[in-house]
Structure formats: structure tokens, C-alpha cells
Scaffold this motif. Structure first.
Motif, short mmCIF file in Angstrom:
data_model
loop_
_atom_site.label_atom_id
_atom_site.label_comp_id
_atom_site.label_asym_id
_atom_site.label_seq_id
_atom_site.Cartn_x
_atom_site.Cartn_y
_atom_site.Cartn_z
N GLN A 1 0.85 -1.31 0.07
CA GLN A 1 0.01 -0.03 0.15
C GLN A 1 0.71 1.22 0.05
O GLN A 1 1.99 1.43 0.55
CB GLN A 1 -0.86 0.04 1.07
N GLN A 2 0.38 2.34 -0.84
CA GLN A 2 1.07 3.32 -0.98
C GLN A 2 -0.12 4.67 -0.72
O GLN A 2 -0.81 4.72 -1.27
CB GLN A 2 2.04 3.57 -2.13
N HIS A 3 0.46 5.53 0.12
CA HIS A 3 -0.27 7.00 0.32
C HIS A 3 0.19 8.07 -0.51
O HIS A 3 1.22 8.36 -0.72
CB HIS A 3 -0.13 7.27 1.96
N VAL A 4 -0.65 8.45 -1.41
CA VAL A 4 -0.19 9.44 -2.41
C VAL A 4 -1.05 10.88 -2.25
O VAL A 4 -2.08 11.00 -2.18
CB VAL A 4 -0.42 9.13 -3.84
N ALA A 5 -0.01 11.80 -1.83
CA ALA A 5 -0.81 13.22 -1.47
C ALA A 5 -1.04 13.98 -2.55
O ALA A 5 -0.02 13.96 -3.59
CB ALA A 5 -0.27 13.82 -0.28
N PRO A 6 -1.95 14.79 -2.66
CA PRO A 6 -2.11 16.01 -4.03
C PRO A 6 -1.05 16.79 -3.80
O PRO A 6 -0.58 17.33 -2.76
CB PRO A 6 -3.52 16.47 -3.71
N GLY A 7 -0.37 17.04 -5.07
CA GLY A 7 0.62 18.08 -5.25
C GLY A 7 2.12 17.57 -4.60
O GLY A 7 2.84 18.48 -4.40
N ASP A 8 2.13 16.20 -4.70
CA ASP A 8 3.22 15.51 -3.98
C ASP A 8 4.00 14.58 -5.22
O ASP A 8 3.51 13.38 -5.21
CB ASP A 8 2.97 14.87 -2.79
N PRO A 9 4.79 15.17 -6.06
CA PRO A 9 5.44 14.51 -7.31
C PRO A 9 6.22 13.12 -6.58
O PRO A 9 6.16 11.93 -7.41
CB PRO A 9 6.21 15.27 -8.01
N GLU A 10 6.72 13.44 -5.64
CA GLU A 10 7.48 12.26 -5.10
C GLU A 10 6.82 10.85 -4.65
O GLU A 10 7.16 9.87 -5.04
CB GLU A 10 8.46 12.80 -3.77
N ALA A 11 5.63 11.21 -3.99
CA ALA A 11 4.77 10.18 -3.77
C ALA A 11 4.30 9.28 -4.75
O ALA A 11 4.01 8.43 -5.03
CB ALA A 11 3.51 10.72 -2.68
N LEU A 12 3.76 10.23 -5.83
CA LEU A 12 3.20 9.61 -7.15
C LEU A 12 4.38 8.93 -7.69
O LEU A 12 3.95 7.84 -8.27
CB LEU A 12 2.67 10.86 -8.13
N ARG A 13 5.66 9.25 -7.93
CA ARG A 13 6.85 8.25 -8.39
C ARG A 13 6.90 7.24 -7.67
O ARG A 13 7.16 6.08 -8.23
CB ARG A 13 7.89 9.48 -8.54
N LEU A 14 6.89 7.47 -6.35
CA LEU A 14 7.04 6.23 -5.40
C LEU A 14 5.84 5.13 -5.85
O LEU A 14 6.13 3.88 -5.74
CB LEU A 14 7.09 6.47 -3.88
N ALA A 15 4.60 5.45 -5.79
CA ALA A 15 3.56 4.97 -6.07
C ALA A 15 3.70 3.93 -7.62
O ALA A 15 3.51 2.69 -7.64
CB ALA A 15 2.15 5.47 -6.12
N ARG A 16 4.33 4.68 -8.52
CA ARG A 16 4.37 4.36 -9.92
C ARG A 16 5.60 2.98 -9.79
O ARG A 16 5.40 2.02 -10.23
CB ARG A 16 4.73 5.13 -10.84
N HIS A 17 6.58 3.55 -8.95
CA HIS A 17 7.80 2.49 -9.01
C HIS A 17 7.37 0.95 -8.10
O HIS A 17 7.77 0.13 -8.53
CB HIS A 17 8.73 3.11 -8.02
N MET A 18 6.35 1.23 -7.11
CA MET A 18 5.80 0.16 -6.45
C MET A 18 5.00 -0.80 -7.26
O MET A 18 5.25 -2.04 -7.01
CB MET A 18 5.07 0.73 -4.95
N ILE A 19 4.39 -0.20 -8.05
CA ILE A 19 3.41 -0.76 -9.07
C ILE A 19 4.30 -1.73 -9.98
O ILE A 19 4.04 -2.88 -10.13
CB ILE A 19 2.64 -0.08 -9.69
N HIS A 20 5.30 -0.75 -10.47
CA HIS A 20 6.29 -1.56 -11.50
C HIS A 20 7.03 -2.69 -10.81
O HIS A 20 7.31 -3.70 -11.34
CB HIS A 20 6.99 -0.55 -12.07
N ALA A 21 7.47 -2.45 -9.74
CA ALA A 21 8.51 -3.43 -8.96
C ALA A 21 7.71 -4.60 -8.71
O ALA A 21 8.02 -5.93 -8.57
CB ALA A 21 9.07 -2.74 -7.86
N THR A 22 6.45 -4.37 -7.97
CA THR A 22 5.65 -5.44 -7.69
C THR A 22 5.00 -6.33 -8.64
O THR A 22 5.07 -7.74 -8.47
CB THR A 22 4.29 -4.79 -6.68
#
Length: 693
Positions: free
Chosen positions: A566-587
Motif C-alpha cells: 500500500q502507498q499513500h499519495v498526497a495531492p501536489g506531491d510528485p515524489e509520492a506519485l513517483r514512488l507509487a508508480r515504482h511500487m506498482i512496477h516493481a511489485t
């Protein structure tokens, strides 16, 4: 000889039967019968009683044979002989004489037997009088007494029938009372027919004995020439006093009932609230004519039957309305729940309008969960049913939105309190995860649930509870503690209302123990067990309705979570969005779904983007690996908005509006689930590979 003859015919000197003024005034004659000589001396009044002239009578009893017929003389001689033989001092008898004009006259005689010192009868002195008027009056009194007795008997039957009709709750109950052996048959009727007015016609609803109804008259028009039609048209009873009158008045009907040997009939209109609701016919085979008293009694009977019929029809209409309302308020069907066997039952109360506030519900929830509800609104009337229906829908909506069990109960209590009703409700809500067997239970003044184990034993689950719905909001005590129990495969959760356990004279604990015993000895199948429990409640009766819900967990080959990130993505937080995409790709790569990696990443990116662009607040991205008959990878994006996603036409040159189209085309299945604080958009992909670590 002449002197001796004259002396023989002369009464003895000590004859006391000389004319007495009182006897003469009462038209009584006297006689003196000398048993030794056989002479029968009479005075002038006695001659008048026997209608003989002095010159026609020679003083011998045999001479009176011209006036006393032999049968009467033999009966009179037998009375006198018996009195003499028994040693009686007197006797009395009525007998008839034949007057010289041929008419018959009743006569009464009273004789006194005189005996000598040895007890031997020597003389009979007595009186004779005309008793015709006396016996006529006595016969009239006897007839009146018999008629009065018959009227009293008929009145008593009407009272018995009326008392029995007071307990009739349906039209069939009224018919059963009338056809009962203690009913109308005691009025002397050979058969009975009765019909109800429906849409300008008379429909026959009762006949007794079977076959009394004429073929072709089951349904007749009111304008047809039949006696029942006539009394409905005129609202006047029709009394037919002879077969000739029946044949003349109703030539079409008479040939069909000649085999019934009908001698008279009474047809009564059944009038309620100044309008005809039907007609009844009583047919007799052993009488002709009706007295005024009998007519009055029959009319009173018809009025009583009419009132009972109308009361029964109104009750049946109310019952149909109540049952229709009850069925509309309760769930029409119970959804099929994978992993569970479910049985529900409802029994209406034996009193009132057969409607109440008890209800059940089964609510499918996301993630293989199911919500089971049992509740009871105070009261047994249409208002209770209406409140129940509203409360059931609201409770279902709160549960489907994804709120926690405690929140569902609290919000339902606030709703009921704001409904502007004086009713409160008890309720129990159980949210079961059928994949794990974990059941969260919240109780609002309701009785505890029970669990039946796989070995057949049953136990009560003590659940900490709060105030009933409506009262907790009124007193500001909306905290509902949540109890957690585990339901193993094969175990059954039982929820019921207090009508199933409460019995007159026993407390709730005793009722629960009795219910536990019934469950332990009951069948294994939940439907058969529900039938048995509701049959016991039906046999016991009671003034409360009963709702029952049984849920048995089955062993189910459902997808099981083999991994979760699970990943929390806050609005206006590009780093959180990048981490979420990385998590999906890696998983996706780690879980062996490389073949569908592009599809999964593209769909996940669209869902995250939609959540951030079209809602306020952050998004929560969850990836699950589900194992079962097929391996699946599930992507969930949760946000705080309750607005559902909708497809839009992007147009030829537009960029926005194509997200849901991509999700629909690329994912194997997708959907939206309500959550207590918003919604969750999810999608699943069938993927090959091994189980994730």
C-alpha cells in the motif's frame, strides 16, 4: 209394578246430590249411582250436559250409550273400576259425548266413592260438566306454550350462533359456524345456501349439506328470477310457506329442488351499513308457514350474520393490506452469498393486524463480506411496519457505504430519532468476513446471537451492547461497542427477535435455553432448521411476530490474499506519485505478472490520476495478490469522495475522458465500492506465475 218402577227410578231419600245454586250457576250437573241396583240418577243440569231429555232416560247407565261412544265408555269404565279396585275415594276423567246434532263435546266428571263398614263400595256420587271450552283454552295455552318454547329455542340458537360469530375472523370462519351441527340446523332447516354480492352478481360461497346448491346458480345476476336475487334487490325477506307457493313464485328454480322435499323456505337479505352484501336461504322439509315470532327471530339472525360477514371481509381486506405492506417492507429476495448458506423466516403475530415491526436483511459487502441484520420496531401495526421499512433501507444504505458496524448503528439511531416518531427499535448487526470467519457484532438493545457448532452443540454469544435505536440518539449515548467472534466452516450464526424466545410466564434466559435445545436437536440444513423453529413458534402462538436469520459458513475456494502493498499519495506531491508508480512496477515484476505489466501499470496510473484530479484529498493505492482457483492481481485506489466515476465522451481531439474506457478495455473486471469515508475503485487482472513471497 208401576209403583215399584216409580220407586226404583226415584232417587233415594238420603241423596245429597240435590241441585245446588253454586253448581247450577257453574253449569254443573250431579249424579248418584247406586252400585247395588245399578241405577244412575241425574238432576236436570246433568241431563243438559249429556244432552238427553228426562223422558228419554230410564235411569240406567246403558241408556247413555246413545251419547257416549263405546271407546269413551270403555275408557271411563276402566277409570272407575281402577279407582274402586285401588280403594280410592274419588276419581276424575275427561271423555267425549256425541250430541244429538252430531257434534262432539268434551265432558268432565268427578266421582266420590262411598263404602260401607266393610269397605265395600255402595254408591258413587259426583258431578258432570261441559269441558269443551276449558279444553279449548287449555289446548290454546299448550299451543302457545309450545310456540313460545320453539321461539325461545330458536332465540337461544340465534344467541349461540351470534356468540360464535363474534370470534369469526374470516368469511370461512362465518361459514363454518353456520354449517356446524350446533348452528343453523338447530333452527330446523334442512339445508342452507349463502351468497355474497360481487360486481352486480351473487356468488355462492356456502351450501349445506353438500349438493344443496342448484347447478348453474353458483354465480347469478341480481336481476334474475331467483329468491336470493329478489331479496338483494328489494332488501325485504322472502318467506315461502308452501311448495305450491314456491313452484308458483319461482318456476325456474322449483323443478331443480323438488328432490329435496322442500315444504317452506326463508330467504334473508344480508344488509350491512344500509347496503346488501349478500343473501342467505334456509330451506325446510317438515313445516309450512312461519309465525310472526319466527320471522322476527330469522330476521335477527340474518342481521347478525351480515354484521359478522362484513366484519370478516373488512378483516380479510386489512389482512391482505397488512401482508402486502409487510412483504413490501421485508426483502423480496435474499441474495446468494458465496461461502454461506442462508435461511430467513418471518411469522406474523396471532393478534392485531398480522403485521409488525420485526425485520431481517442480508447485505452483500465488498471483499467477500456480508452484513446480517435482525431488528424489531416497537408495536404491531402499520406504523411499526412503515418505520421498519424506512429503518431497514437506511441501515442497508449505511452498511453498503462501507461504514464500520458501530457507525452504521449510530447513524441508524440518529435517523430514527429524527424521524419524528415515538417508536424505538432494537437491532443487531453482524458483519462477517466469510473468507476468514471473523464476525463483528454490534447490538442495540437486542437479544444476543447464538452459534451452532459443527458437532450440533449450541451456545449463546454474550455481546456487549448499547441502547435501542432512537433512544441512544435521544440520550446522547451513541457509542456502540463492537464484539468480535469467529465463525468456523460448518458453524451457523443465528439471529432472531424476541418473539421466538419469549413465552408467557417465563423469562428471557429460560426462553433462550429452550431455543438452544431446539437448535441442538434440530436438523443440520439451515432451511430445515429454520422451518422447525418457525413451526414451534406457530404452535406456541403468542402475541409477538418473529423474524429469524440463519447464516452457515461453508468451506469456500475463494481468492486468498497472498500479498499486500500500500502507498499513500498526497495531492501536489510528485515524489509520492513517483514512488507509487515504482511500487506498482516493481511489485508486478516480483509477482510474476510481467506479461501484463504494461496493462496493469497503465490502468493503475489512470486510476491514481483520476483520484487526484477529480477529488479533494489524497489517494491510497493498494496492490493485492489473490490466490484461489485463478491467480489475480488486484489494484485498489481509494479516495475521500463519494461521487462515482462516470464515463465521458472525449471527442475526436480531446485528451480527457478516455481513462475509464482504458480501464474497461484492459482490466478483466473492475468496479466501485463505497467506503465509509469515500469510495474505492478497483480492478483485477488474471496473471500466471507462482505465489508471491
Amino acid at each position: 209394578m208401576a209403583d215399584r218402577g216409580a220407586s226404583a227410578l226415584s232417587p233415594p231419600d238420603d241423596w245429597t246430590a240435590h241441585p245446588d245454586p253454586i253448581l247450577v250457576l257453574n253449569r254443573m250437573g250431579t249424579f248418584d249411582w247406586d252400585l247395588d241396583t245399578g241405577l244412575f240418577h241425574m238432576d236436570a243440569q246433568a241431563h243438559e250436559v249429556f244432552d238427553v231429555l228426562p223422558e228419554e232416560y230410564d235411569g240406567r247407565p246403558e241408556t247413555l250409550a246413545v251419547r257416549v261412544p263405546p271407546p269413551e265408555a270403555s275408557r271411563l269404565d276402566a277409570v272407575v273400576a281402577q279407582a274402586i279396585k285401588d280403594g280410592s275415594e274419588n276419581y276424575g276423567a275427561y271423555f267425549r259425548i256425541r250430541c244429538r246434532d252430531g257434534t262432539r263435546r268434551w265432558t268432565h266428571t268427578q266421582g266420590y266413592i262411598r263404602r260401607d263398614g266393610t269397605g265395600r263400595p255402595r254408591r258413587v256420587i259426583g258431578i258432570v260438566r261441559d269441558a269443551t271450552q276449558e279444553l279449548a283454552e287449555s289446548e290454546a295455552r299448550s299451543l302457545r306454550a309450545a310456540q313460545d318454547a320453539a321461539v325461545r329455542r330458536q332465540t337461544g340458537v340465534v344467541q349461540v350462533i351470534t356468540a360464535a360469530l363474534s370470534h369469526a375472523r374470516s368469511v370461512q370462519d362465518v361459514i363454518d359456524v353456520l354449517l356446524d351441527t350446533h348452528g343453523v340446523r338447530h333452527l330446523g332447516a334442512a339445508s342452507l345456501v349463502m351468497g355474497l354480492v360481487e360486481a352486480g352478481r351473487i356468488r355462492m360461497i356456502a351450501e349445506g349439506p353438500e349438493g344443496s346448491c342448484v347447478p348453474g346458480t353458483k354465480v347469478t345476476r341480481i336481476d334474475e328470477p331467483y329468491p336470493m336475487s329478489e331479496v338483494v334487490r328489494t332488501l325485504v325477506p322472502r318467506f315461502i310457506e308452501s311448495p305450491e307457493e314456491f313452484a308458483e313464485g319461482y318456476p325456474i328454480l322449483w323443478p331443480h329442488i323438488t328432490d329435496l322435499a322442500i315444504t317452506s323456505a326463508a330467504y334473508l337479505p344480508l344488509i350491512a351499513q344500509a347496503r346488501p352484501i349478500g343473501a342467505m336461504g334456509l330451506l325446510y322439509g317438515d313445516r309450512r308457514g312461519f309465525s310472526d315470532e319466527e320471522r322476527t327471530v330469522l330476521v335477527a339472525l340474518g342481521s347478525s350474520i351480515a354484521q359478522s360477514l362484513q366484519r370478516a371481509m373488512l378483516y380479510e381486506q386489512e389482512k391482505d393490506l397488512a401482508q402486502g405492506l409487510q412483504q413490501a417492507m421485508l426483502p423480496r429476495t435474499i441474495p446468494s452469498v458465496p461461502g454461506a448458506d442462508v435461511a430467513v423466516r418471518y411469522r406474523s403475530a396471532s393478534l392485531g393486524r398480522d403485521i409488525g415491526g420485526d425485520w431481517y436483511d442480508l447485505i452483500p459487502l465488498p471483499g467477500g463480506r456480508v452484513g446480517a441484520v435482525i431488528g424489531d420496531v416497537q408495536g404491531h401495526d402499520t406504523h411499526a411496519a412503515a418505520v421498519m421499512g424506512q429503518l431497514r433501507i437506511v441501515l442497508r444504505a449505511y452498511a453498503a457505504e462501507g461504514h464500520t458496524p458501530a457507525t452504521v448503528m449510530a447513524r441508524a439511531s440518529v435517523f430514527l430519532h429524527e424521524l419524528d416518531t415515538d417508536r424505538f427499535a432494537t437491532c443487531l448487526y453482524a458483519e462477517a468476513d466469510l473468507s476468514t470467519g471473523v464476525v463483528q457484532v454490534v447490538r442495540a438493545g437486542h437479544i444476543d446471537p447464538l452459534i451452532r457448532h459443527t458437532d450440533g452443540s449450541c451456545r449463546r454469544i454474550s455481546v456487549e451492547g448499547g441502547l435501542p435505536l432512537g433512544l441512544s440518539a435521544e440520550f446522547g449515548r451513541l457509542e456502540y461497542p463492537v464484539s468480535t467472534v469467529e465463525l468456523d466452516p460448518g458453524q451457523t450464526l443465528l439471529l432472531c427477535t424476541d418473539g421466538l424466545v419469549e413465552e408467557p410466564g417465563t423469562d428471557l434466559d429460560d426462553g433462550l435455553r429452550t431455543l438452544t435445545t431446539l437448535i441442538e436437536t434440530g436438523p443440520d440444513d439451515v432451511r430445515d432448521l429454520a422451518d422447525r423453529l418457525i413451526d414451534v413458534a406457530e404452535e406456541r402462538g403468542g402475541d409477538d411476530d418473529v423474524a429469524l436469520l440463519l447464516l452457515r459458513r461453508r468451506c469456500l475456494d475463494t481468492p486468498r490474499s497472498g500479498g499486500r502493498l500500500q502507498q499513500h499519495v498526497a495531492p501536489g506531491d510528485p515524489e509520492a506519485l513517483r514512488l507509487a508508480r515504482h511500487m506498482i512496477h516493481a511489485t508486478v515484476g516480483a509477482w510474476g505478472a510481467v506479461e501484463r505489466a504494461d496493462e496493469i501499470e497503465l490502468v493503475a496510473d489512470e486510476l491514481i490520476t483520476n483520484a487526484l484530479m477529480h477529488t479533494e484529498g489524497s489517494a491510497i493505492v493498494t496492490l493485492r495478490a489473490l490466490s484461489g482457483s485463478d491467480r489475480r492481481l488486484r489494484v485498489e485506489v481509494e479516495d475521500s469522495s463519494s461521487a462515482l466515476p462516470r464515463r465521458r465522451d472525449a471527442g475526436d481531439c480531446g485528451v480527457s475522458g478516455r481513462g475509464l474506457l482504458l480501464v474497461d478495455r484492459l482490466a478483466d473486471v473492475w468496479g466501485v465500492e463505497a467506503r465509509g469515508c469515500g469510495k474505492c475503485v478497483w480492478c483485477e487482472f488474471l496473471v500466471p506465475g507462482t505465489e508471491p513471497a
